[in-house]
Scaffold this active site. Sequence first.
Site, mmCIF file in Angstrom:
data_model
loop_
_atom_site.group_PDB
_atom_site.id
_atom_site.type_symbol
_atom_site.label_atom_id
_atom_site.label_comp_id
_atom_site.label_asym_id
_atom_site.label_seq_id
_atom_site.Cartn_x
_atom_site.Cartn_y
_atom_site.Cartn_z
ATOM 1 N N GLY A 27 0.824 -1.216 0.000
ATOM 2 C CA GLY A 27 0.000 0.000 0.000
ATOM 3 C C GLY A 27 0.853 1.258 0.000
ATOM 4 N N ILE A 28 0.307 2.322 0.588
ATOM 5 C CA ILE A 28 1.005 3.614 0.604
ATOM 6 C C ILE A 28 2.291 3.537 1.428
ATOM 7 C CG2 ILE A 28 0.788 6.063 1.186
ATOM 8 C CD1 ILE A 28 -2.272 5.745 0.966
ATOM 9 N N ASP B 17 2.754 -6.078 15.279
ATOM 10 C CA ASP B 17 1.324 -5.765 15.432
ATOM 11 C C ASP B 17 1.260 -4.523 16.317
ATOM 12 O OD1 ASP B 17 -1.320 -5.481 16.111
ATOM 13 O OD2 ASP B 17 -1.670 -7.615 16.477
ATOM 14 N N VAL B 18 0.919 -3.382 15.717
ATOM 15 C CA VAL B 18 0.955 -2.116 16.459
ATOM 16 C C VAL B 18 -0.061 -2.065 17.603
ATOM 17 C CG1 VAL B 18 1.884 -0.725 14.554
ATOM 18 C CG2 VAL B 18 -0.598 -0.952 14.815
ATOM 19 N N ASP C 119 5.171 -4.604 10.031
ATOM 20 C CA ASP C 119 3.841 -4.893 9.472
ATOM 21 C C ASP C 119 3.401 -6.273 9.933
ATOM 22 O OD1 ASP C 119 1.595 -5.183 7.576
ATOM 23 O OD2 ASP C 119 2.541 -3.552 6.468
ATOM 24 N N TYR D 236 -13.792 3.992 11.252
ATOM 25 C CA TYR D 236 -12.539 4.435 10.634
ATOM 26 C C TYR D 236 -12.328 5.943 10.829
ATOM 27 C CZ TYR D 236 -9.095 5.376 6.971
ATOM 28 O OH TYR D 236 -7.979 5.795 6.274
ATOM 29 N N LYS E 226 -9.383 7.888 12.966
ATOM 30 C CA LYS E 226 -8.432 8.809 12.337
ATOM 31 C C LYS E 226 -8.575 10.232 12.900
ATOM 32 C CE LYS E 226 -6.137 6.069 9.642
ATOM 33 N NZ LYS E 226 -4.660 5.984 9.670
ATOM 34 N N ASN F 45 1.805 4.759 10.080
ATOM 35 C CA ASN F 45 0.992 4.559 8.871
ATOM 36 C C ASN F 45 0.091 3.324 8.964
ATOM 37 O OD1 ASN F 45 0.572 4.655 5.732
ATOM 38 N ND2 ASN F 45 1.440 2.641 6.122
#
Length: 253
Positions: free
Chosen positions: A17-18, A63-64, A37, A158, A162, A90
């Site tokens: 991804g980004i 795993d954050v 990740d 979501y 955020k 991120n």
Amino acid sequence: MGQLNDRVAIVTGGARGIGRHYALGLAAEGAGVAVGDTADSTATVDEIVKQHGPKSCIGIELDVSEEASVQAFVARVIKAFGRIDILVNNAALCAVLHPIPTMDLEVDVWDRVMAVNARGPFLMTKHVVPHMKERGYGKIINISTGMTQRGVPGMLHYVASKGAVLSMTRCLSREMGQYGIRVNTLAPGLTLSDTVLAMQPEFVETVRIPNRKARAIQRDELPEDLVGTLIFLASAASDFITGQTIFVDGGSV
Ligand SMILES: NC(=O)c1ccc[n+]([C@@H]2O[C@H](COP(=O)([O-])OP(=O)(O)OC[C@H]3O[C@@H](n4cnc5c(N)ncnc54)[C@H](O)[C@@H]3O)[C@@H](O)[C@H]2O)c1
């Protein structure tokens, strides 16, 4: 000369991804990059190592949302690179999320989104800051979204998570300034990352044209559009900027 020579950066969610583009961009400016990740980061790491040498990048499972995982990750980054200058928060549950009416949103889905998207950046910050503080310098870049300003039906979990990220930036910038640590938010618009395109083809087709029309610069947003601002926020060029949110969305917000 890269803008980030001798710096060490962490990119959470950098396997794909980004985040992958952030990792590539940071490495291209000379930073050593640690990718964390839950997904396999081998492809990203190999790509960077091929271009910038064996010591330029490492990939570590992370795993954050789990404090023990975050602690182990940070310890391994310090062992490999000896320092941490840049943290890019991120990692998130993003591409995997389908819009769902709030009345149907299960508590465990809400909790999981909050655990990864809000608790994750908190835990990463908690365990990285001591290493930045030691050096009296650091850059934390939290990734939010333009959706926090507009709201989007079906994305309450979501958008709320955020929004928390955005508020954490403001709060942390006040607390961390005394240690020379700058904390800012980069907020993309709808970005056609490989993961979003692969996992949300129907959603993308529905929102792509309205998103384009809402922009001053009326075209699709690509991961590459975000890298310049990320490098700016990671580099000395932005050393007197903290607590800010930069919307990189072609002038939508
Ligand atoms: N794509 C967009 O339209 C868009 C728009 C605005 C903001 N963003 C934000 O940009 C970031 C990247 O978005 P993306 O499009 O690449 O989405 P994505 O869902 O593909 O990327 C998230 C990455 O985080 C990883 N991840 C998920 N849970 C994790 C965990 N618990 N611990 C560690 N890693 C974990 C995933 O494996 C993935 O590599 C996210 O923070 C997202 O919210 C994306």
